[in-house]
Design a protein around this motif. Structure first.
Motif, mmCIF file in Angstrom:
data_model
loop_
_atom_site.group_PDB
_atom_site.id
_atom_site.type_symbol
_atom_site.label_atom_id
_atom_site.label_comp_id
_atom_site.label_asym_id
_atom_site.label_seq_id
_atom_site.Cartn_x
_atom_site.Cartn_y
_atom_site.Cartn_z
ATOM 1 N N SER A 164 0.820 -1.208 0.000
ATOM 2 C CA SER A 164 0.000 0.000 0.000
ATOM 3 C C SER A 164 0.852 1.257 0.000
ATOM 4 O O SER A 164 2.018 1.249 0.409
ATOM 5 C CB SER A 164 -0.934 0.011 1.218
ATOM 6 O OG SER A 164 -0.191 0.035 2.410
ATOM 7 N N ARG A 171 -9.868 5.512 -1.211
ATOM 8 C CA ARG A 171 -9.089 4.271 -1.301
ATOM 9 C C ARG A 171 -9.243 3.694 -2.706
ATOM 10 O O ARG A 171 -10.346 3.407 -3.176
ATOM 11 C CB ARG A 171 -9.522 3.245 -0.272
ATOM 12 C CG ARG A 171 -8.969 1.852 -0.575
ATOM 13 C CD ARG A 171 -8.998 0.915 0.578
ATOM 14 N NE ARG A 171 -7.955 1.208 1.537
ATOM 15 C CZ ARG A 171 -7.493 0.320 2.416
ATOM 16 N NH1 ARG A 171 -7.993 -0.903 2.448
ATOM 17 N NH2 ARG A 171 -6.551 0.642 3.275
ATOM 18 N N ILE A 172 -8.108 3.502 -3.370
ATOM 19 C CA ILE A 172 -8.074 2.941 -4.714
ATOM 20 C C ILE A 172 -7.341 1.604 -4.667
ATOM 21 O O ILE A 172 -6.211 1.528 -4.180
ATOM 22 C CB ILE A 172 -7.350 3.876 -5.706
ATOM 23 C CG1 ILE A 172 -7.921 5.295 -5.644
ATOM 24 C CG2 ILE A 172 -7.417 3.303 -7.116
ATOM 25 C CD1 ILE A 172 -9.365 5.408 -6.023
ATOM 26 N N LEU A 174 -5.419 -0.755 -6.891
ATOM 27 C CA LEU A 174 -4.740 -0.783 -8.186
ATOM 28 C C LEU A 174 -4.394 -2.233 -8.510
ATOM 29 O O LEU A 174 -3.569 -2.847 -7.833
ATOM 30 C CB LEU A 174 -3.470 0.076 -8.140
ATOM 31 C CG LEU A 174 -2.477 -0.042 -9.300
ATOM 32 C CD1 LEU A 174 -3.141 0.285 -10.634
ATOM 33 C CD2 LEU A 174 -1.274 0.877 -9.061
ATOM 34 N N LEU A 184 0.780 4.834 -9.982
ATOM 35 C CA LEU A 184 0.797 5.006 -8.531
ATOM 36 C C LEU A 184 1.162 6.442 -8.173
ATOM 37 O O LEU A 184 0.586 7.036 -7.256
ATOM 38 C CB LEU A 184 1.791 4.024 -7.905
ATOM 39 C CG LEU A 184 1.925 4.029 -6.386
ATOM 40 C CD1 LEU A 184 0.594 3.693 -5.725
ATOM 41 C CD2 LEU A 184 3.002 3.050 -5.946
ATOM 42 N N LEU A 187 -1.862 8.791 -8.633
ATOM 43 C CA LEU A 187 -2.899 8.594 -7.612
ATOM 44 C C LEU A 187 -2.465 9.147 -6.260
ATOM 45 O O LEU A 187 -3.241 9.821 -5.571
ATOM 46 C CB LEU A 187 -3.231 7.105 -7.503
ATOM 47 C CG LEU A 187 -3.935 6.482 -8.724
ATOM 48 C CD1 LEU A 187 -4.018 4.968 -8.581
ATOM 49 C CD2 LEU A 187 -5.324 7.077 -8.921
ATOM 50 N N THR A 188 -1.223 8.872 -5.868
ATOM 51 C CA THR A 188 -0.749 9.364 -4.571
ATOM 52 C C THR A 188 -0.592 10.882 -4.589
ATOM 53 O O THR A 188 -0.761 11.533 -3.561
ATOM 54 C CB THR A 188 0.579 8.697 -4.190
ATOM 55 O OG1 THR A 188 1.539 8.883 -5.232
ATOM 56 C CG2 THR A 188 0.396 7.206 -3.960
ATOM 57 N N CYS A 192 -4.644 9.924 -2.751
ATOM 58 C CA CYS A 192 -5.371 8.662 -2.656
ATOM 59 C C CYS A 192 -4.664 7.675 -1.727
ATOM 60 O O CYS A 192 -3.432 7.672 -1.601
ATOM 61 C CB CYS A 192 -5.528 8.025 -4.037
ATOM 62 S SG CYS A 192 -6.521 8.986 -5.180
ATOM 63 N N ASP A 193 -5.455 6.847 -1.094
ATOM 64 C CA ASP A 193 -4.966 5.739 -0.282
ATOM 65 C C ASP A 193 -4.951 4.511 -1.198
ATOM 66 O O ASP A 193 -5.991 3.899 -1.445
ATOM 67 C CB ASP A 193 -5.906 5.524 0.908
ATOM 68 C CG ASP A 193 -5.484 4.361 1.793
ATOM 69 O OD1 ASP A 193 -4.277 4.034 1.807
ATOM 70 O OD2 ASP A 193 -6.356 3.775 2.456
ATOM 71 N N VAL A 194 -3.776 4.172 -1.716
ATOM 72 C CA VAL A 194 -3.674 3.171 -2.787
ATOM 73 C C VAL A 194 -3.215 1.829 -2.232
ATOM 74 O O VAL A 194 -2.221 1.757 -1.498
ATOM 75 C CB VAL A 194 -2.704 3.629 -3.892
ATOM 76 C CG1 VAL A 194 -2.718 2.633 -5.060
ATOM 77 C CG2 VAL A 194 -3.064 5.025 -4.379
ATOM 78 N N VAL A 196 -2.094 -1.813 -3.777
ATOM 79 C CA VAL A 196 -1.731 -2.509 -5.016
ATOM 80 C C VAL A 196 -1.860 -4.010 -4.786
ATOM 81 O O VAL A 196 -1.314 -4.545 -3.819
ATOM 82 C CB VAL A 196 -0.299 -2.152 -5.451
ATOM 83 C CG1 VAL A 196 0.031 -2.814 -6.793
ATOM 84 C CG2 VAL A 196 -0.128 -0.639 -5.543
ATOM 85 N N GLN A 215 -8.538 0.790 -10.011
ATOM 86 C CA GLN A 215 -7.695 1.211 -11.130
ATOM 87 C C GLN A 215 -7.113 -0.036 -11.791
ATOM 88 O O GLN A 215 -6.496 -0.876 -11.131
ATOM 89 C CB GLN A 215 -6.558 2.106 -10.619
ATOM 90 C CG GLN A 215 -5.545 2.498 -11.677
ATOM 91 C CD GLN A 215 -6.013 3.655 -12.528
ATOM 92 O OE1 GLN A 215 -6.198 4.750 -12.028
ATOM 93 N NE2 GLN A 215 -6.202 3.410 -13.817
#
Length: 381
Positions: A164, A171-172, A174, A184, A187-188, A192-194, A196, A215
């Protein structure tokens, strides 16, 4: 040291070697960008391919790790007109030659890349074999005939475990089919709270992470070689807002009932014009794909074409007419490259916020607890 490139049609190029020594086979493709060779080399979408640069001078600004798009390169060879062994760039940490040696990638220079590109444009992409050895041409041709093109590129380039990049925003999740770091990064950059996840994450595993949106990343190869990804998207469609890029665009189309086919020589470079149908505006885009969604296959689906390629009229963007989901064939995250299309990430977040307003979720505390449980279950898997 001498290096040779043999194409499957029998054309032989002889030039100078740089990078690693040895022998390597792959699909020979060309890139039309005038800069950005670091992004090209480190783009996972080139996995298994021998990449030809059409701009004549490569290596002149060296290598900087800050400009990489993945942890390591996945290309099988690098073809240039002129290789510059001594870069002039204050950011350069080392040379192109050293990078290729580090990852066992063969480079060949001092060949007629204009001629090679014309061959590929006329006949289409084809298999080739690169060697720094002294094998007879007959031996190389036999080896090339016996070497199939790679089919498991997505599994090779995708992350093997969840990770993450925390943020305070939406929250995405990916899904990594061979994602470039630029996705990434975009998005960041927007807070965004990504999270992966690997390419083979199931729909239930993704649900447990309680995303606000999903995503779909870029990636290498034929989208039909990833049937599990298509099945997962069919389950998630309509449940979460979705934004797909490149291979993610093609997988989304397959999940919605459309079809894909291989292009003659693909679109690769940072100078491809794309028209947005809603505004009639032309964007200069960065692209790297060898497959496209068939226009005739859109009929009968709930998809609408949003963008087309101004050069060959192929589909460059899709939108679902019922669910919050859209995709593009090109790369809005590309860097270096045109920044015209980065607004698509803002459109994605706007779509998520509209969806959240019309579909209220659990209170924030309960939602965070659910996400933490999902991450823990995924990690324990």
């Amino acid at each position: 040291m001498q290096a040779r490139l043999l194409l499957e049609d029998g054309t032989l190029f002889t030039g100078l070697a740089f990078g690693a020594e040895g022998q390597s086979a792959g699909e020979v493709v060309f890139n039309t960008g005038i800069t950005g060779y670091q992004e090209v080399i480190s783009d996972p979408s080139y996995c298994g391919q021998i990449v030809t640069m059409t701009y004549p001078l490569v290596g002149n600004y060296g290598i900087s790790r800050d400009d990489f798009e993945s942890v390591r390169p996945y290309i099988h060879g690098f073809v240039v007109r002129r290789h510059e062994p001594v870069p002039s760039n204050w950011r350069a940490q080392y040379t192109l030659d050293r990078l290729l040696k580090e990852y066992g990638i063969i480079g060949i220079s001092d060949i007629d890349t204009r001629m090679l590109t014309r061959i590929l444009r006329h006949h289409g992409t084809m298999k080739g074999i690169l060697t720094t050895g002294s094998e007879r041409v007959e031996e190389l041709r036999e080896r090339l005939d016996l070497t199939p093109l790679m089919r498991d590129q997505v599994a090779r380039t995708s992350t093997k475990s969840i990770f993450s990049s925390p943020g305070d925003g939406e929250r995405i999740v990916l899904i990594d089919y061979g994602a470039k770091s630029g996705i990434l990064r975009e998005l960041t950059r927007r807070g965004c709270d990504v999270v992966v996840v690997p390419h083979d994450a199931t729909a239930d595993e993704i649900r447990r992470l309680a995303p606000d949106g999903i995503q779909l990343s870029n990636g290498p190869g034929d989208p039909k070689d990833a049937p599990q990804a298509v099945a997962t998207l069919k389950e998630l469609l309509g449940e979460f807002p979705i934004f797909g890029i490149c291979l993610g665009h093609q997988l989304f189309a397959l999940a919605c009932g459309a079809d894909t086919t291989k292009l003659k020589f693909g679109h690769r470079g940072g100078n491809h014009p794309v028209k947005e149908l809603a505004t009639n505006r032309c964007y200069i885009t960065s692209q790297n794909h060898g497959y496209t969604v068939l226009e005739d296959s859109i009929a009968g689906t709930k998809l609408e074409v949003t963008h087309i390629n101004n050069n060959d009229r192929t589909i460059e963007g899709l939108r679902h007419t019922e669910f919050p989901a859209f995709t593009v064939q090109y790369h809005p995250e590309a860097a270096p490259g045109p920044f015209d299309s980065s607004y698509l990430f803002d459109q994605f977040l706007d779509m998520i916020r509209d969806h959240k307003r019309s579909h209220p979720k659990k209170p924030r505390q309960a939602e965070l607890a659910e996400r933490q449980r999902g991450e823990l279950q995924y990690a324990q898997k």
